[in-house]
Design a protein around this motif. Structure first.
Motif, PDB file in Angstrom:
ATOM      1  N   UNK A  92      -1.363  -8.257   1.613  1.00  0.00           N
ATOM      2  CA  UNK A  92      -2.685  -8.853   1.438  1.00  0.00           C
ATOM      3  C   UNK A  92      -2.558 -10.309   0.999  1.00  0.00           C
ATOM      4  N   UNK A  93      -1.611 -10.591   0.124  1.00  0.00           N
ATOM      5  CA  UNK A  93      -1.325 -11.989  -0.232  1.00  0.00           C
ATOM      6  C   UNK A  93      -0.933 -12.777   1.015  1.00  0.00           C
ATOM      7  N   UNK A  94      -0.091 -12.175   1.851  1.00  0.00           N
ATOM      8  CA  UNK A  94       0.327 -12.832   3.096  1.00  0.00           C
ATOM      9  C   UNK A  94      -0.871 -13.108   4.001  1.00  0.00           C
ATOM     10  N   UNK A  95      -1.795 -12.165   4.087  1.00  0.00           N
ATOM     11  CA  UNK A  95      -2.975 -12.346   4.938  1.00  0.00           C
ATOM     12  C   UNK A  95      -3.865 -13.472   4.428  1.00  0.00           C
ATOM     13  N   UNK A  96      -4.117 -13.497   3.124  1.00  0.00           N
ATOM     14  CA  UNK A  96      -4.951 -14.561   2.551  1.00  0.00           C
ATOM     15  C   UNK A  96      -4.304 -15.919   2.802  1.00  0.00           C
TER      16      UNK A  96
ATOM     17  N   UNK B  46       0.011  -4.811   9.314  1.00  0.00           N
ATOM     18  CA  UNK B  46      -0.332  -4.531   7.936  1.00  0.00           C
ATOM     19  C   UNK B  46      -0.078  -3.126   7.451  1.00  0.00           C
ATOM     20  N   UNK B  47       0.638  -2.308   8.197  1.00  0.00           N
ATOM     21  CA  UNK B  47       0.950  -0.973   7.680  1.00  0.00           C
ATOM     22  C   UNK B  47       1.760  -1.116   6.397  1.00  0.00           C
ATOM     23  N   UNK B  48       1.369  -0.371   5.369  1.00  0.00           N
ATOM     24  CA  UNK B  48       2.007  -0.503   4.061  1.00  0.00           C
ATOM     25  C   UNK B  48       2.456   0.866   3.559  1.00  0.00           C
ATOM     26  N   UNK B  49       3.765   1.068   3.339  1.00  0.00           N
ATOM     27  CA  UNK B  49       4.241   2.370   2.877  1.00  0.00           C
ATOM     28  C   UNK B  49       3.964   2.662   1.416  1.00  0.00           C
ATOM     29  N   UNK B  50       3.589   1.641   0.648  1.00  0.00           N
ATOM     30  CA  UNK B  50       3.353   1.847  -0.782  1.00  0.00           C
ATOM     31  C   UNK B  50       2.377   0.773  -1.279  1.00  0.00           C
ATOM     32  N   UNK B  51       1.775   0.983  -2.452  1.00  0.00           N
ATOM     33  CA  UNK B  51       0.768   0.028  -2.947  1.00  0.00           C
ATOM     34  C   UNK B  51       1.299  -1.385  -3.137  1.00  0.00           C
ATOM     35  N   UNK B  52       2.518  -1.524  -3.633  1.00  0.00           N
ATOM     36  CA  UNK B  52       3.039  -2.866  -3.868  1.00  0.00           C
ATOM     37  C   UNK B  52       3.213  -3.639  -2.558  1.00  0.00           C
ATOM     38  N   UNK B  53       3.661  -2.943  -1.518  1.00  0.00           N
ATOM     39  CA  UNK B  53       3.759  -3.592  -0.210  1.00  0.00           C
ATOM     40  C   UNK B  53       2.383  -3.978   0.300  1.00  0.00           C
ATOM     41  N   UNK B  54       1.400  -3.109   0.071  1.00  0.00           N
ATOM     42  CA  UNK B  54       0.031  -3.427   0.487  1.00  0.00           C
ATOM     43  C   UNK B  54      -0.446  -4.704  -0.188  1.00  0.00           C
TER      44      UNK B  54
ATOM     45  N   UNK C 203      -4.234   2.543  -7.612  1.00  0.00           N
ATOM     46  CA  UNK C 203      -3.234   2.081  -6.655  1.00  0.00           C
ATOM     47  C   UNK C 203      -3.335   2.805  -5.318  1.00  0.00           C
ATOM     48  N   UNK C 204      -3.839   4.020  -5.332  1.00  0.00           N
ATOM     49  CA  UNK C 204      -4.004   4.755  -4.091  1.00  0.00           C
ATOM     50  C   UNK C 204      -4.992   4.132  -3.143  1.00  0.00           C
ATOM     51  N   UNK C 205      -5.831   3.208  -3.617  1.00  0.00           N
ATOM     52  CA  UNK C 205      -6.809   2.533  -2.771  1.00  0.00           C
ATOM     53  C   UNK C 205      -6.297   1.207  -2.227  1.00  0.00           C
ATOM     54  N   UNK C 206      -5.095   0.800  -2.613  1.00  0.00           N
ATOM     55  CA  UNK C 206      -4.625  -0.519  -2.206  1.00  0.00           C
ATOM     56  C   UNK C 206      -4.326  -0.592  -0.710  1.00  0.00           C
ATOM     57  N   UNK C 207      -3.685   0.434  -0.145  1.00  0.00           N
ATOM     58  CA  UNK C 207      -3.361   0.397   1.288  1.00  0.00           C
ATOM     59  C   UNK C 207      -4.615   0.410   2.154  1.00  0.00           C
ATOM     60  N   UNK C 208      -5.596   1.302   1.913  1.00  0.00           N
ATOM     61  CA  UNK C 208      -6.824   1.214   2.712  1.00  0.00           C
ATOM     62  C   UNK C 208      -7.582  -0.087   2.498  1.00  0.00           C
ATOM     63  N   UNK C 209      -7.435  -0.691   1.332  1.00  0.00           N
ATOM     64  CA  UNK C 209      -8.079  -1.988   1.092  1.00  0.00           C
ATOM     65  C   UNK C 209      -7.454  -3.061   1.971  1.00  0.00           C
TER      66      UNK C 209
END
Length: 347
Positions: A225-229, A213-221, A266-272
């Motif tokens: 997350x969609x993939x995980x759900x 789940x490492x995400x280089x940017x918010x959109x990837x995060x 958007x800066x909170x999307x990767x830690x989320x």
């Protein structure tokens, strides 16, 4: 009347939330009050006419709000974090914060403080928060910035207050081999050694999780997350028998985070994403069965699947089916149908 857009011309959701805000978030000392989440899902999926009957049936399980202890303050909140005796203190604190500041501002300020405790109370506080935020977002979309009603804003205070009072970080975790996908990562999660007792007995046994789940940017995060759900929902179709009630949270917890992303910076999307993965993996580790089963397709439409979940009445089944409809593909619908089969009906 309600529809899948989240509108509720009947006012049923607000009526239900007002009923529920006189009750506490737990019962019997630690079991969660699922009613606020279930009624939101019922209304959103076209089942508003069933809500008050469902609540009447659920009402004997509810308890009054716990008595307050002493006020939580902006300066001294840390000493109250994770103290379940302060549930009402926390709810009142967030009520004051939401009276004084826009709800998005309060959410953004507290989200990173609460994320480390995402697995608290079997992830129910974050799930309740996700339902509350979805309603607020859809209220704004339907009626503009002023569209959020007082009961819906109050529901966010109850959800965040529950989360803060029950906040409980997972134990320090090591890193296992990286996984190429969310589905592979869930398959690689090792079960906890002692598969007995409740989740409070099982989560402390966690030692390490696969890297994913490492995400280089918010959109990837967000995409991951969609993939995980999706992966967690699909996995229920073949693994839900391991513990039919508890394993729904492997999907509903990350979906609660996904529902909240549009309201967050958007800066909170990767830690989320990172927190959602930890929560889904922790539930999987705590309850995964030794063997998978084959899944059976359902011929039911999404609307028919949810109608059956509503008639079934079990709160976890209703919420899981709501998440499965968000995913929306045949395997997700089969997983929802499987939850209706596995969980005991409420009615």
């Amino acid at each position: 009347m309600s529809d899948a857009s989240g509108t509720d011309a009947s006012g049923t959701l607000d009526e239900a939330l007002e009923r529920l805000h006189t009750t506490g978030p737990e019962r019997n000392g630690w079991l969660t009050n699922h009613a606020p989440m279930a009624v939101e899902a019922l209304v959103r999926n076209g089942q508003a006419p069933t809500v008050h009957r469902w609540l009447d049936h659920y009402a004997p399980k509810l308890e009054e709000l716990p008595p307050p202890s002493r006020p939580v303050t902006a300066a001294g909140w840390r000493e109250a974090l994770g103290d379940p005796a302060r549930i009402t203190d926390w709810t009142r604190f967030f009520g004051r914060e939401l009276d004084e500041h826009p709800w998005r501002e309060v959410l953004a300020g507290w989200w990173p403080r609460l994320l480390p405790g995402i697995s608290a109370s079997a992830t129910h506080p974050v799930i309740r928060t996700g339902h509350a935020v979805r309603t607020l977002l859809e209220s704004e979309e339907a009626s503009g910035a002023g569209g959020a009603t007082a009961p819906r804003v109050a529901e966010l205070a109850h959800a965040l207050g529950y989360w803060a009072a029950r906040s409980a970080p997972l134990p320090p975790l090591g890193a296992l081999a990286p996984a190429p996908s969310a589905a592979a990562a869930l398959d690689a999660v090792p079960p906890v050694p002692v598969q007995k007792g409740g989740i409070r007995d099982r989560l402390p046994q966690l030692t390490a999780l696969p890297v994913w789940g490492a995400a280089p940017d918010p959109d990837t995060a967000r995409d991951r997350l969609v993939e995980l759900v999706t992966a967690a929902t699909h996995r229920y179709a073949t693994h839900g028998h391991g513990e039919p009630v508890m394993l729904v949270h492997a999907a509903t917890a990350p979906n609660a985070v996904l529902r909240t992303l549009p309201a967050l910076p958007r800066g909170l999307w990767a830690p989320s994403l990172a927190a959602a993965w930890a929560a889904a993996a922790a539930v999987t580790a705590a309850y995964t069965p030794r063997e998978a089963t084959a899944w059976t397709p359902t011929r039911l439409t999404p609307e028919e699947v949810f109608e059956r979940a509503a008639a079934h009445g079990d709160d976890h089944t209703i919420k899981f089916t709501d998440t499965a409809l968000d995913v929306g593909d045949p395997l997700a619908l089969a997983a929802a149908a499987r939850s209706i089969e596995l969980n005991p009906p409420a009615f």
